[in-house]
Write a protein that holds these residues in place. Structure first.
Motif, PDB file in Angstrom:
ATOM      1  N   SER A   1       0.740  -1.206   0.001  1.00 27.52           N
ATOM      2  CA  SER A   1      -0.045  -0.182  -0.096  1.00 27.52           C
ATOM      3  C   SER A   1       1.042   1.332   0.276  1.00 27.52           C
ATOM      4  O   SER A   1       0.654   2.265  -0.633  1.00 27.52           O
ATOM      5  N   ALA A   2       1.822   1.273   0.656  1.00 33.17           N
ATOM      6  CA  ALA A   2       2.853   2.298   0.912  1.00 33.17           C
ATOM      7  C   ALA A   2       3.317   2.836  -0.427  1.00 33.17           C
ATOM      8  O   ALA A   2       3.488   3.792  -0.950  1.00 33.17           O
ATOM      9  N   ILE A   3       3.897   1.781  -1.240  1.00 29.04           N
ATOM     10  CA  ILE A   3       4.624   1.818  -2.463  1.00 29.04           C
ATOM     11  C   ILE A   3       3.140   2.270  -3.625  1.00 29.04           C
ATOM     12  O   ILE A   3       3.874   3.051  -4.530  1.00 29.04           O
ATOM     13  N   ALA A   4       2.291   1.682  -3.414  1.00 27.25           N
ATOM     14  CA  ALA A   4       1.359   1.979  -4.302  1.00 27.25           C
ATOM     15  C   ALA A   4       0.612   3.457  -4.297  1.00 27.25           C
ATOM     16  O   ALA A   4      -0.266   4.150  -5.141  1.00 27.25           O
ATOM     17  N   GLU A   5       0.794   4.122  -3.097  1.00 28.99           N
ATOM     18  CA  GLU A   5       0.201   5.212  -2.602  1.00 28.99           C
ATOM     19  C   GLU A   5       0.359   6.273  -3.734  1.00 28.99           C
ATOM     20  O   GLU A   5      -0.614   6.846  -3.879  1.00 28.99           O
ATOM     21  N   PRO A   6       1.603   6.481  -4.124  1.00 26.80           N
ATOM     22  CA  PRO A   6       1.767   7.680  -5.118  1.00 26.80           C
ATOM     23  C   PRO A   6       0.929   7.354  -6.357  1.00 26.80           C
ATOM     24  O   PRO A   6       0.621   8.336  -7.067  1.00 26.80           O
TER      25      PRO A   6
ATOM     26  N   GLY B   1      15.556  -5.451  -5.227  1.00 29.84           N
ATOM     27  CA  GLY B   1      16.091  -6.543  -4.562  1.00 29.84           C
ATOM     28  C   GLY B   1      15.196  -7.101  -3.533  1.00 29.84           C
ATOM     29  O   GLY B   1      15.954  -7.998  -2.847  1.00 29.84           O
ATOM     30  N   LEU B   2      13.961  -6.866  -3.637  1.00 25.29           N
ATOM     31  CA  LEU B   2      13.091  -7.733  -2.562  1.00 25.29           C
ATOM     32  C   LEU B   2      12.079  -8.451  -3.333  1.00 25.29           C
ATOM     33  O   LEU B   2      11.828  -8.273  -4.635  1.00 25.29           O
ATOM     34  N   THR B   3      11.464  -9.588  -2.659  1.00 30.39           N
ATOM     35  CA  THR B   3      10.635 -10.454  -3.125  1.00 30.39           C
ATOM     36  C   THR B   3       9.027  -9.820  -3.108  1.00 30.39           C
ATOM     37  O   THR B   3       8.772  -8.943  -1.966  1.00 30.39           O
ATOM     38  N   SER B   4       8.217 -10.214  -4.107  1.00 30.97           N
ATOM     39  CA  SER B   4       7.048  -9.699  -4.245  1.00 30.97           C
ATOM     40  C   SER B   4       6.083  -9.960  -2.883  1.00 30.97           C
ATOM     41  O   SER B   4       5.176  -9.319  -2.596  1.00 30.97           O
ATOM     42  N   ASP B   5       6.419 -11.036  -2.178  1.00 35.74           N
ATOM     43  CA  ASP B   5       5.644 -11.195  -0.843  1.00 35.74           C
ATOM     44  C   ASP B   5       5.884 -10.201   0.145  1.00 35.74           C
ATOM     45  O   ASP B   5       5.154 -10.076   1.207  1.00 35.74           O
TER      46      ASP B   5
ATOM     47  N   GLY C   1      18.066  -1.546   6.067  1.00 36.05           N
ATOM     48  CA  GLY C   1      18.464  -1.455   4.670  1.00 36.05           C
ATOM     49  C   GLY C   1      17.488  -1.802   3.928  1.00 36.05           C
ATOM     50  O   GLY C   1      17.278  -1.265   2.779  1.00 36.05           O
ATOM     51  N   GLN C   2      16.435  -2.880   4.301  1.00 39.18           N
ATOM     52  CA  GLN C   2      15.371  -3.272   3.462  1.00 39.18           C
ATOM     53  C   GLN C   2      14.269  -2.378   3.575  1.00 39.18           C
ATOM     54  O   GLN C   2      13.786  -1.787   2.263  1.00 39.18           O
ATOM     55  N   ARG C   3      14.049  -1.503   4.750  1.00 34.48           N
ATOM     56  CA  ARG C   3      13.136  -0.295   4.679  1.00 34.48           C
ATOM     57  C   ARG C   3      13.658   0.838   3.648  1.00 34.48           C
ATOM     58  O   ARG C   3      12.709   1.478   2.827  1.00 34.48           O
ATOM     59  N   GLN C   4      14.674   1.090   3.635  1.00 28.11           N
ATOM     60  CA  GLN C   4      15.302   1.987   2.799  1.00 28.11           C
ATOM     61  C   GLN C   4      15.207   1.563   1.366  1.00 28.11           C
ATOM     62  O   GLN C   4      14.846   2.457   0.515  1.00 28.11           O
ATOM     63  N   ARG C   5      15.135   0.445   0.995  1.00 29.29           N
ATOM     64  CA  ARG C   5      15.177  -0.167  -0.339  1.00 29.29           C
ATOM     65  C   ARG C   5      13.612   0.224  -0.706  1.00 29.29           C
ATOM     66  O   ARG C   5      13.190   0.466  -1.931  1.00 29.29           O
ATOM     67  N   ILE C   6      12.586  -0.165   0.253  1.00 33.67           N
ATOM     68  CA  ILE C   6      11.311   0.080   0.092  1.00 33.67           C
ATOM     69  C   ILE C   6      10.996   1.439  -0.209  1.00 33.67           C
ATOM     70  O   ILE C   6      10.123   1.901  -1.391  1.00 33.67           O
TER      71      ILE C   6
END
Length: 370
Positions: free
Chosen positions: A211-216, A240-244, A256-261
């Protein structure tokens, strides 16, 4: 994150107090340069346990563990990329050929705080935080913006995206930003995005990653629900992250994963410009190196323009094509990466470079004997 010049003053004070009062210090940090400068003994932790410890000279000079070697290899060093104005290539894909026209043109940008009446009607003195700053950034290029705390770096980044009021001119893809608001800003928001220092604070803990990525995409009415879902999955894969990951929440990921998000979210609208404000300062050294490489790879593949704001001169050297040094709201030096780092013209720039910690305890022990 403390700027290097201030950091050096604090470290010097700590050493003086230690020596004066014969005090022991347990220094907890991810900065291997600071460890080299301050520590007599070092303990390396991974996943909650100490994997290596010993005299600093031994740990840095002859590390026995692969994780220690990884940490040391990831430390940015000044001069590593000397002799060129190009950041290192990090992918095997062809570099996107970008046009020479600027993505962002900044002319006499100024931001002033104060000047209004405060408590009990007392007048406040207007204080210019940014004073007539000018630069351009072309597609596929990075301008590194560096300076001490309070120099106006972050204010400049926010003003460019019209997040705060400013005077002067800012054009993004030829569109004047000054004075725009509401619906008129939407094209600019699509063209320019920002990545902040703290990825956890940038994400709503109650909102799933998808939802966060789709918000824009929702805000700008891009695609239908199914198309947005596919776009989110593609963006996660790209960083570099999986769709799940889309169904999970921010607290389930590492820094680091959160910054990739956050990077994935910034890419959702396919912007031309990204303002990265201390975007790796809060990350551990090895994670930081991977995120920096990701940003370089995305730039190579997409032709992104970056305004890369950082206090770390070694990181600026790695990431930038051009460098602007700010002090007290003004740019005191600007040029290509090679010009600024190999032949700095301003004493302030030289002081910033001299303050970068060196990940070599032998260097500091020898210096203290002089």
């Amino acid at each position: 994150m403390i700027l290097r010049g201030i950091e050096q003053k604090i470290l010097t004070l700590m050493r003086e107090l230690r020596d004066e009062f014969n005090t022991s210090i347990l220094l907890i940090t991810h900065d291997m340069g600071v460890v080299a400068e301050m520590a007599d003994r070092v303990a390396i932790m991974q996943h909650g346990r100490i994997v290596e410890q010993g005299d600093a000279l031994d740990v840095f000079g002859k590390p026995s563990q692969a994780y220690t070697r990884e940490l040391l290899a990831a430390v940015p060093r000044l001069g590593t990329h000397a002799g060129t104005d190009e950041p290192p290539r990090v992918s095997n894909t062809p570099v996107v050929v970008t046009p020479a026209t600027p993505i962002v043109e900044v002319e006499k940008l100024s931001v002033t705080y104060g000047g209004k009446r405060g408590l009990f009607g007392k007048a406040k003195t207007a204080a210019p935080t940014v004073n007539e700053v000018s630069f351009t950034i072309k597609a596929g290029q990075t301008l590194g913006l560096v300076g001490e705390s309070g120099s106006g770096k972050s204010t400049t980044g926010k003003a460019i995206l019209n997040l705060i009021g400013f005077a002067g001119s800012v054009k993004i893809e030829g569109r004047e930003v000054h004075g725009l608001s509401g619906a008129k800003m939407q094209p600019v928001r699509r063209a320019a995005q920002m990545i902040f220092q703290d990825p956890y604070a940038s994400l709503d803990p109650r909102m799933s990653i998808g939802s966060a990525i789709a918000e824009p995409l929702v805000i700008h009415n891009v695609g239908n629900a199914s198309e947005r879902k596919d776009r989110v999955a593609a963006l996660l894969k790209r960083v570099g992250l999986t769709s799940d990951a889309a169904s999970r929440y921010p607290h389930e990921f590492s820094g680091g994963q959160r910054q990739r998000i956050c990077i994935a979210r910034a890419l959702a609208l396919e912007p031309k410009l990204i303002v990265a404000d201390e975007s790796v300062a809060a990350l551990d050294v090895s994670v930081r190196a991977r995120v920096l490489d990701l940003m370089l790879e995305l730039q190579e593949q997409m032709g992104l323009a970056y305004l890369f704001i950082s206090h770390d001169m070694a990181v600026i050297e790695k990431m930038s094509h051009h460098v602007a040094v700010m002090r007290s709201g003004q740019i005191v030096e600007m040029g290509t990466r090679r010009q600024v780092f190999e032949n700095p013209s301003d004493d302030y720039t030289r002081n910033l470079m001299a303050a970068v910690p060196i990940p070599d305890p032998a260097y500091y022990r020898q210096a203290r004997r002089r």
